[in-house]
Motif scaffolding. Structure first.
Motif, PDB file in Angstrom:
ATOM      1  N   VAL A 190       0.858  -1.286  -0.117  1.00 22.66           N
ATOM      2  CA  VAL A 190      -0.015   0.063  -0.113  1.00 22.66           C
ATOM      3  C   VAL A 190       1.038   1.362  -0.100  1.00 22.66           C
ATOM      4  CG1 VAL A 190      -1.878   1.287   1.337  1.00 22.66           C
ATOM      5  CG2 VAL A 190      -2.002  -1.063   0.871  1.00 22.66           C
ATOM      6  N   ALA A 191       1.765   1.068   0.719  1.00 24.75           N
ATOM      7  CA  ALA A 191       2.783   2.221   0.966  1.00 24.75           C
ATOM      8  C   ALA A 191       3.500   2.661  -0.508  1.00 24.75           C
ATOM      9  CB  ALA A 191       3.862   2.174   1.951  1.00 24.75           C
ATOM     10  N   GLU A 192       3.961   1.606  -1.381  1.00 25.10           N
ATOM     11  CA  GLU A 192       4.494   1.682  -2.576  1.00 25.10           C
ATOM     12  C   GLU A 192       3.522   2.369  -3.499  1.00 25.10           C
ATOM     13  OE1 GLU A 192       6.223  -1.233  -5.883  1.00 25.10           O
ATOM     14  OE2 GLU A 192       6.665  -1.596  -3.631  1.00 25.10           O
ATOM     15  N   ARG A 193       2.301   1.758  -3.478  1.00 28.94           N
ATOM     16  CA  ARG A 193       1.330   2.277  -4.304  1.00 28.94           C
ATOM     17  C   ARG A 193       0.881   3.762  -4.133  1.00 28.94           C
ATOM     18  NH1 ARG A 193      -0.612   2.815  -8.894  1.00 28.94           N
ATOM     19  NH2 ARG A 193      -2.861   3.022  -9.077  1.00 28.94           N
ATOM     20  N   ILE A 194       0.719   4.239  -2.785  1.00 27.98           N
ATOM     21  CA  ILE A 194       0.479   5.398  -2.310  1.00 27.98           C
ATOM     22  C   ILE A 194       1.649   6.485  -2.936  1.00 27.98           C
ATOM     23  CG2 ILE A 194       0.330   7.066  -0.433  1.00 27.98           C
ATOM     24  CD1 ILE A 194      -1.046   5.009   1.043  1.00 27.98           C
ATOM     25  N   GLN A 195       2.896   6.048  -2.753  1.00 25.44           N
ATOM     26  CA  GLN A 195       4.166   6.869  -3.451  1.00 25.44           C
ATOM     27  C   GLN A 195       4.023   7.151  -4.787  1.00 25.44           C
ATOM     28  OE1 GLN A 195       7.728   5.193  -2.446  1.00 25.44           O
ATOM     29  NE2 GLN A 195       8.844   6.735  -3.564  1.00 25.44           N
ATOM     30  N   GLN A 196       3.666   5.968  -5.747  1.00 26.76           N
ATOM     31  CA  GLN A 196       3.457   6.282  -7.018  1.00 26.76           C
ATOM     32  C   GLN A 196       2.153   6.997  -7.390  1.00 26.76           C
ATOM     33  OE1 GLN A 196       2.884   1.952  -8.232  1.00 26.76           O
ATOM     34  NE2 GLN A 196       4.971   1.415  -7.912  1.00 26.76           N
ATOM     35  N   ILE A 197       1.252   6.785  -6.883  1.00 28.77           N
ATOM     36  CA  ILE A 197      -0.034   7.606  -7.079  1.00 28.77           C
ATOM     37  C   ILE A 197       0.315   9.170  -6.788  1.00 28.77           C
ATOM     38  CG2 ILE A 197      -2.500   8.197  -6.384  1.00 28.77           C
ATOM     39  CD1 ILE A 197      -2.717   5.303  -5.769  1.00 28.77           C
ATOM     40  N   ILE A 198       0.860   9.490  -5.620  1.00 35.56           N
ATOM     41  CA  ILE A 198       1.179  10.806  -5.228  1.00 35.56           C
ATOM     42  C   ILE A 198       2.220  11.459  -6.367  1.00 35.56           C
ATOM     43  CG2 ILE A 198       2.119  12.489  -3.602  1.00 35.56           C
ATOM     44  CD1 ILE A 198       0.913  10.812  -1.321  1.00 35.56           C
ATOM     45  N   ALA A 199       3.297  10.788  -6.691  1.00 33.70           N
ATOM     46  CA  ALA A 199       4.542  11.140  -7.367  1.00 33.70           C
ATOM     47  C   ALA A 199       3.786  11.312  -8.884  1.00 33.70           C
ATOM     48  CB  ALA A 199       5.618  10.217  -7.332  1.00 33.70           C
ATOM     49  N   ARG A 200       2.978  10.689  -9.165  1.00 31.90           N
ATOM     50  CA  ARG A 200       2.278  10.640 -10.669  1.00 31.90           C
ATOM     51  C   ARG A 200       1.442  12.067 -10.651  1.00 31.90           C
ATOM     52  NH1 ARG A 200       0.016   5.791 -11.424  1.00 31.90           N
ATOM     53  NH2 ARG A 200       2.161   4.959 -11.891  1.00 31.90           N
ATOM     54  N   ARG A 201       0.794  12.334  -9.502  1.00 30.11           N
ATOM     55  CA  ARG A 201      -0.232  13.261  -9.367  1.00 30.11           C
ATOM     56  C   ARG A 201       0.652  14.699  -9.330  1.00 30.11           C
ATOM     57  NH1 ARG A 201      -2.543  16.869 -10.855  1.00 30.11           N
ATOM     58  NH2 ARG A 201      -4.404  17.764  -9.845  1.00 30.11           N
ATOM     59  N   LEU A 202       1.652  14.582  -8.589  1.00 31.49           N
ATOM     60  CA  LEU A 202       2.629  15.725  -8.527  1.00 31.49           C
ATOM     61  C   LEU A 202       3.501  16.122  -9.894  1.00 31.49           C
ATOM     62  CD1 LEU A 202       4.125  15.444  -5.010  1.00 31.49           C
ATOM     63  CD2 LEU A 202       2.159  16.939  -5.567  1.00 31.49           C
ATOM     64  N   GLU A 203       3.544  15.167 -10.316  1.00 35.96           N
ATOM     65  CA  GLU A 203       4.342  15.195 -12.002  1.00 35.96           C
ATOM     66  C   GLU A 203       3.368  15.812 -12.799  1.00 35.96           C
ATOM     67  OE1 GLU A 203       5.113  11.926 -15.163  1.00 35.96           O
ATOM     68  OE2 GLU A 203       6.415  11.858 -13.283  1.00 35.96           O
ATOM     69  N   LYS A 204       1.973  15.579 -12.802  1.00 36.54           N
ATOM     70  CA  LYS A 204       1.118  16.196 -13.699  1.00 36.54           C
ATOM     71  C   LYS A 204       1.007  17.937 -13.083  1.00 36.54           C
ATOM     72  CE  LYS A 204      -2.278  12.595 -14.297  1.00 36.54           C
ATOM     73  NZ  LYS A 204      -3.499  12.003 -13.893  1.00 36.54           N
TER      74      LYS A 204
END
Length: 143
Positions: A9-23
């Protein structure tokens, strides 16, 4: 994390937030942010998001304010994409690791410089007294 599900879950949250901040967010205070780590509690209720910011103190504080303001939006984004029954609360924590590593590098460079200085001093050093100050037993002549 001893709980393997919390790690996933932590790894998935990191990916989601990073992708959103990248946008990008619509907040001009947000600087160049890197999500370095996410730690989730065992009950999946709380997530600590560690980040670093490229720039000076002002950009770091502005980015902290921007992330604090966007926490609700980022949490809802995580909730949509995570697919769990409960969405964990997000807490953004500035990661001090790069500054600590830089300080350690400076300390190591200082230690190396001092070692080189002492090696130069030792190369030209002489003993203050005899070279071997220890008393040895006398060797008697064999007659």
């Amino acid at each position: 994390m001893s709980n393997p599900r919390a790690g996933k879950v932590a790894e998935r949250i990191q990916q989601i937030i990073a992708r959103r901040l990248e946008k990008g967010l619509r907040d001009p205070r947000l600087g160049f942010v890197t999500i370095t780590d996410v730690r989730v509690t065992g009950d999946l209720q709380h997530a600590s998001v560690f980040y670093t910011v490229y720039g000076d103190e002002q950009s770091q504080s502005d980015t902290a304010d921007a992330l604090r303001a966007a926490t609700g939006m980022l949490r809802s984004e995580v909730g949509k994409q995570l697919g769990t029954r409960l969405t964990p609360t997000l807490e953004f924590i500035h990661d001090e690791l790069p500054e600590t590593a830089q300080h350690m590098n400076e300390l190591l460079a200082e230690a190396q410089r001092r070692d080189e200085e002492s090696a130069k001093l030792a190369a030209n050093a002489r003993y203050a007294g005899d070279e071997d100050p220890y008393v040895k037993p006398r060797e008697e002549d064999a007659e």
